[in-house]
Motif scaffolding. Structure first.
Motif, PDB file in Angstrom:
ATOM      1  N   ILE A  36       0.834  -1.196   0.000  1.00  0.00           N
ATOM      2  CA  ILE A  36       0.000   0.000   0.000  1.00  0.00           C
ATOM      3  C   ILE A  36       0.873   1.251   0.000  1.00  0.00           C
ATOM      4  N   ALA A  37       0.591   2.165  -0.912  1.00  0.00           N
ATOM      5  CA  ALA A  37       1.327   3.433  -0.949  1.00  0.00           C
ATOM      6  C   ALA A  37       0.983   4.251   0.280  1.00  0.00           C
ATOM      7  N   LYS A  38       2.003   4.625   1.011  1.00  0.00           N
ATOM      8  CA  LYS A  38       1.779   5.328   2.263  1.00  0.00           C
ATOM      9  C   LYS A  38       1.908   6.831   2.042  1.00  0.00           C
ATOM     10  N   PRO A  39       0.935   7.610   2.519  1.00  0.00           N
ATOM     11  CA  PRO A  39       1.030   9.059   2.379  1.00  0.00           C
ATOM     12  C   PRO A  39       2.108   9.619   3.291  1.00  0.00           C
ATOM     13  N   ALA A  40       2.515  10.852   2.982  1.00  0.00           N
ATOM     14  CA  ALA A  40       3.459  11.528   3.869  1.00  0.00           C
ATOM     15  C   ALA A  40       2.865  11.552   5.262  1.00  0.00           C
ATOM     16  N   GLY A  41       3.646  11.090   6.223  1.00  0.00           N
ATOM     17  CA  GLY A  41       3.081  10.935   7.555  1.00  0.00           C
ATOM     18  C   GLY A  41       3.921  11.574   8.626  1.00  0.00           C
ATOM     19  N   TYR A  42       3.604  11.183   9.825  1.00  0.00           N
ATOM     20  CA  TYR A  42       4.259  11.708  11.012  1.00  0.00           C
ATOM     21  C   TYR A  42       5.722  11.286  11.000  1.00  0.00           C
ATOM     22  N   SER A  43       6.590  12.166  11.377  1.00  0.00           N
ATOM     23  CA  SER A  43       8.009  11.827  11.419  1.00  0.00           C
ATOM     24  C   SER A  43       8.668  12.460  12.632  1.00  0.00           C
ATOM     25  N   ILE A  44       9.759  11.859  13.051  1.00  0.00           N
ATOM     26  CA  ILE A  44      10.522  12.344  14.195  1.00  0.00           C
ATOM     27  C   ILE A  44      11.992  12.047  13.939  1.00  0.00           C
ATOM     28  N   ASP A  45      12.840  13.063  14.068  1.00  0.00           N
ATOM     29  CA  ASP A  45      14.274  12.935  13.829  1.00  0.00           C
ATOM     30  C   ASP A  45      15.036  13.684  14.908  1.00  0.00           C
ATOM     31  N   VAL A  46      16.208  13.153  15.242  1.00  0.00           N
ATOM     32  CA  VAL A  46      17.084  13.788  16.224  1.00  0.00           C
ATOM     33  C   VAL A  46      18.422  14.076  15.558  1.00  0.00           C
ATOM     34  N   GLU A  47      18.880  15.332  15.655  1.00  0.00           N
ATOM     35  CA  GLU A  47      20.147  15.726  15.047  1.00  0.00           C
ATOM     36  C   GLU A  47      20.989  16.499  16.057  1.00  0.00           C
ATOM     37  N   PRO A  48      22.304  16.279  16.047  1.00  0.00           N
ATOM     38  CA  PRO A  48      23.175  17.013  16.983  1.00  0.00           C
ATOM     39  C   PRO A  48      23.350  18.473  16.546  1.00  0.00           C
ATOM     40  N   LEU A  49      23.518  19.352  17.508  1.00  0.00           N
ATOM     41  CA  LEU A  49      23.862  20.753  17.258  1.00  0.00           C
ATOM     42  C   LEU A  49      25.333  20.925  17.639  1.00  0.00           C
ATOM     43  N   THR A  50      26.138  21.269  16.660  1.00  0.00           N
ATOM     44  CA  THR A  50      27.596  21.213  16.856  1.00  0.00           C
ATOM     45  C   THR A  50      28.177  22.461  17.501  1.00  0.00           C
ATOM     46  N   HIS A  51      27.409  23.535  17.538  1.00  0.00           N
ATOM     47  CA  HIS A  51      27.893  24.773  18.140  1.00  0.00           C
ATOM     48  C   HIS A  51      27.290  24.959  19.528  1.00  0.00           C
ATOM     49  N   PRO A  52      27.866  25.842  20.334  1.00  0.00           N
ATOM     50  CA  PRO A  52      27.377  26.037  21.710  1.00  0.00           C
ATOM     51  C   PRO A  52      25.914  26.489  21.753  1.00  0.00           C
ATOM     52  N   VAL A  53      25.233  25.997  22.771  1.00  0.00           N
ATOM     53  CA  VAL A  53      23.846  26.381  23.041  1.00  0.00           C
ATOM     54  C   VAL A  53      23.755  26.811  24.500  1.00  0.00           C
ATOM     55  N   ARG A  54      23.094  27.922  24.731  1.00  0.00           N
ATOM     56  CA  ARG A  54      22.885  28.406  26.102  1.00  0.00           C
ATOM     57  C   ARG A  54      21.388  28.593  26.328  1.00  0.00           C
ATOM     58  N   ILE A  55      20.930  28.165  27.490  1.00  0.00           N
ATOM     59  CA  ILE A  55      19.517  28.290  27.852  1.00  0.00           C
ATOM     60  C   ILE A  55      19.425  29.059  29.156  1.00  0.00           C
ATOM     61  N   TRP A  56      18.497  30.032  29.188  1.00  0.00           N
ATOM     62  CA  TRP A  56      18.386  30.924  30.334  1.00  0.00           C
ATOM     63  C   TRP A  56      16.970  30.896  30.906  1.00  0.00           C
ATOM     64  N   HIS A  57      16.885  31.173  32.197  1.00  0.00           N
ATOM     65  CA  HIS A  57      15.612  31.542  32.823  1.00  0.00           C
ATOM     66  C   HIS A  57      15.766  32.987  33.267  1.00  0.00           C
ATOM     67  N   ASN A  58      15.164  33.893  32.506  1.00  0.00           N
ATOM     68  CA  ASN A  58      15.370  35.338  32.706  1.00  0.00           C
ATOM     69  C   ASN A  58      16.859  35.614  32.628  1.00  0.00           C
ATOM     70  N   ASP A  59      17.511  36.047  33.703  1.00  0.00           N
ATOM     71  CA  ASP A  59      18.947  36.335  33.651  1.00  0.00           C
ATOM     72  C   ASP A  59      19.785  35.242  34.313  1.00  0.00           C
ATOM     73  N   ILE A  60      19.185  34.090  34.572  1.00  0.00           N
ATOM     74  CA  ILE A  60      19.905  32.985  35.214  1.00  0.00           C
ATOM     75  C   ILE A  60      20.256  31.942  34.149  1.00  0.00           C
ATOM     76  N   LEU A  61      21.529  31.620  34.005  1.00  0.00           N
ATOM     77  CA  LEU A  61      21.974  30.618  33.053  1.00  0.00           C
ATOM     78  C   LEU A  61      21.628  29.230  33.592  1.00  0.00           C
ATOM     79  N   LEU A  62      20.896  28.462  32.791  1.00  0.00           N
ATOM     80  CA  LEU A  62      20.509  27.116  33.197  1.00  0.00           C
ATOM     81  C   LEU A  62      21.459  26.060  32.659  1.00  0.00           C
TER      82      LEU A  62
END
Length: 512
Positions: free
Chosen positions: A6-32
């Motif tokens: 059966i030909a399957k239509p374009a469907g749900y997908s999920i992929d995980v890829e690495p981010l090679t450069h630095p990432v910073r996450i904050w809560h307001n002015d607090i570095l998490l």
């Protein structure tokens, strides 16, 4: 044609890829967190999620909280509070300690909730922007256009399974457990199997909650709000949390998932899917089902609301009356004139017993009496219209055979008297019964906002007065001449003056 063709239509997908450069996450002015090992998860129709290694988080996290959520291709997520100076962000992060195969790339990684991560600095990292967010195909099209015409949950369950297979989902067994509002039935479990293309419906009692097969099952797990369950059964080295997994594996199943089907009132029902395909379910498969689950749930909610309404009406007004109400006779004055034998049954000495017995014993006595009367009336083709304190009003519609209706009512009365005398709980008392035959109005009376479905007419009044008269004349059962016409074993008591009845009534007493 096989599912693989059966030909399957374009469907749900999920992929995980690495981010090679630095990432910073904050809560307001607090570095998490600051990391060079972040990963981006791209999932159909969802914002890109950023996951980071737990060891790179620079603020403390609390112990695992009670919150759990389920994703059919990521697994069960656990949550932790984020602890900041003077502030706690409840359930601020989540992680998949044991991620499913499609999402192994984020196993042990942590994601931040939006109220925790108020700012995400991706630096030089570039995220994908051309993800396809459309899901369509036979299942979605059918749910949107045709499913509303399916008349019952059995046919709907079979159609859902059929449309899933047309959509390329290799489901070999589909089951839906829906909880109900019924005094005797806990719910309904609809089970479809591909080998027969038929649906079996089971109606477990409330004892199911003590049944070992349910207590240690995915159904109990999901119903209790603990998230979903996913296990690849083809992997014989993977330990089974639930015995049902071993049973399904022995039948040739390769993959299993149980997910919540929430109702709008907060109740959690359960959808389970089993596959016997060598590859089990794909991410697209489960993503499509997960996307459609809310819509599927609403259809079952409509079916169950209809069943609940019928069950509640039958419980409180009786099967025939409930059917008439469901059929639209809901306005004051709606009803018919019918010929019927009317039975009025009263428990003798109840006032004294209520004073002498402890409350729980008196309630048990009353329930036993009402149970006997209701069961006997039903078995003889009548219907209990209402309980009036310690009394019962029942109707035996005549249709085309008045003699049969009268005979049924008298047979039922004799059976009630006998069983009340023999029952261990009710033997300490007795009952009085009056039966009359005539034309009555069978329908709604009351105010504009509060109705009662009952019978009104001289026969109902006479039956109640004969019941009272039986106590003074020494007969457990008293009937009118219409009821006695073709019966034996009755004593002619002559014409009696009955309270509230203008003309004398010729009455007969039962000698038994």
């Amino acid at each position: 044609m096989s599912l693989d063709d059966i030909a399957k239509p374009a469907g749900y997908s999920i992929d995980v890829e690495p981010l090679t450069h630095p990432v910073r996450i904050w809560h307001n002015d607090i570095l998490l967190v600051e990391t060079t090992r972040a990963r981006a998860m791209y999932e159909t129709r969802l914002p890109t999620a950023i996951y980071v290694p737990r060891e790179d988080i620079v603020v403390p996290l609390g112990p695992k909280t009670e919150l759990q959520t389920f994703c059919p291709f990521k697994g069960t997520a656990s949550y932790h509070d984020v602890l900041l100076d003077g502030k706690t962000i409840e359930n601020g992060v989540w992680s998949y300690v044991s991620a499913l195969p499609e999402s192994k790339g984020i196993q042990g990684y942590v994601g931040f909730m939006p109220n925790a991560a108020t700012r995400v600095d991706l630096g030089q990292n570039q995220l994908q922007t051309d993800r396809d967010g459309n899901i369509t195909g036979p299942l979605v099209d059918w749910l949107m256009r045709e499913a509303g015409t399916v008349p019952n949950p059995e046919e709907f369950t079979r159609a859902v399974a059929t449309k899933m297979r047309e959509n390329g989902i290799a489901v070999s067994r589909l089951a839906v457990l829906v909880w109900s509002l019924h005094p005797m039935i806990a719910g309904k479990n609809h089970i479809w199997r591909a080998e027969t293309d038929e649906v079996q419906t089971f109606t477990p009692s409330y004892d199911i909650h003590q049944f070992p097969g349910f207590v240690n099952s995915p159904l109990q797990h999901v119903s209790n709000g603990l998230g979903g369950v996913r296990q690849r059964l083809g992997d014989t080295d993977e330990a089974s949390r639930f015995p049902i997994m071993d049973d399904l594996r022995a039948e040739g199943a390769t993959d299993y998932v149980a997910m919540p089907l929430p109702f709008s009132d907060g109740r959690t029902n359960v959808l389970t899917l089993t596959s016997d395909h060598p590859d089990g379910f794909t991410t697209e498969n489960l993503g499509l089902v997960f996307e459609c689950a809310t819509v599927i749930s609403r259809y079952y909610e409509v079916f169950m609301q209809r069943d609940n309404a019928q069950a509640l009406l039958e419980t409180y007004v009786g099967k025939r009356s409930g059917a008439r109400v469901l059929g639209g006779e809901i306005r004051r004055g709606d009803g018919d004139e019918i010929d019927a034998a009317i039975m009025f049954c009263d428990l003798r000495g109840s006032t004294r017993l209520e004073q002498e017995l402890p409350r729980d014993q008196y309630i048990a006595l009353l329930n036993a009496f009402l149970e006997i009367t209701s069961t006997v009336v039903d078995a003889h083709g009548g219907e209990v219209l209402k309980f009036i304190g310690d009394a019962v009003l029942a109707v035996f519609p005549a249709g085309e055979d008045a003699a049969a209706a009268c005979a049924s009512a008298l047979d039922a009365a004799r059976a009630v008297v006998a069983q009340v005398a023999e029952d261990e709980v009710t033997a300490q008392t007795s009952c009085a019964i009056g039966i009359a035959f005539g034309r009555v109005t069978y329908g709604n009376i009351g105010s504009s906002t509060r109705l009662d479905f009952t019978v009104i007419g001289l026969a109902a009044n006479v039956a109640a007065r004969l019941c009272d008269a039986g106590k003074s004349h020494g007969h457990a059962i008293m009937v009118t001449d219409e009821v006695a016409a073709t019966q034996t074993g009755l004593a002619d008591l002559g014409s009696l003056e009955l309270r509230g009845v203008s003309d004398p009534v010729r009455a007969f007493g039962d000698r038994s």
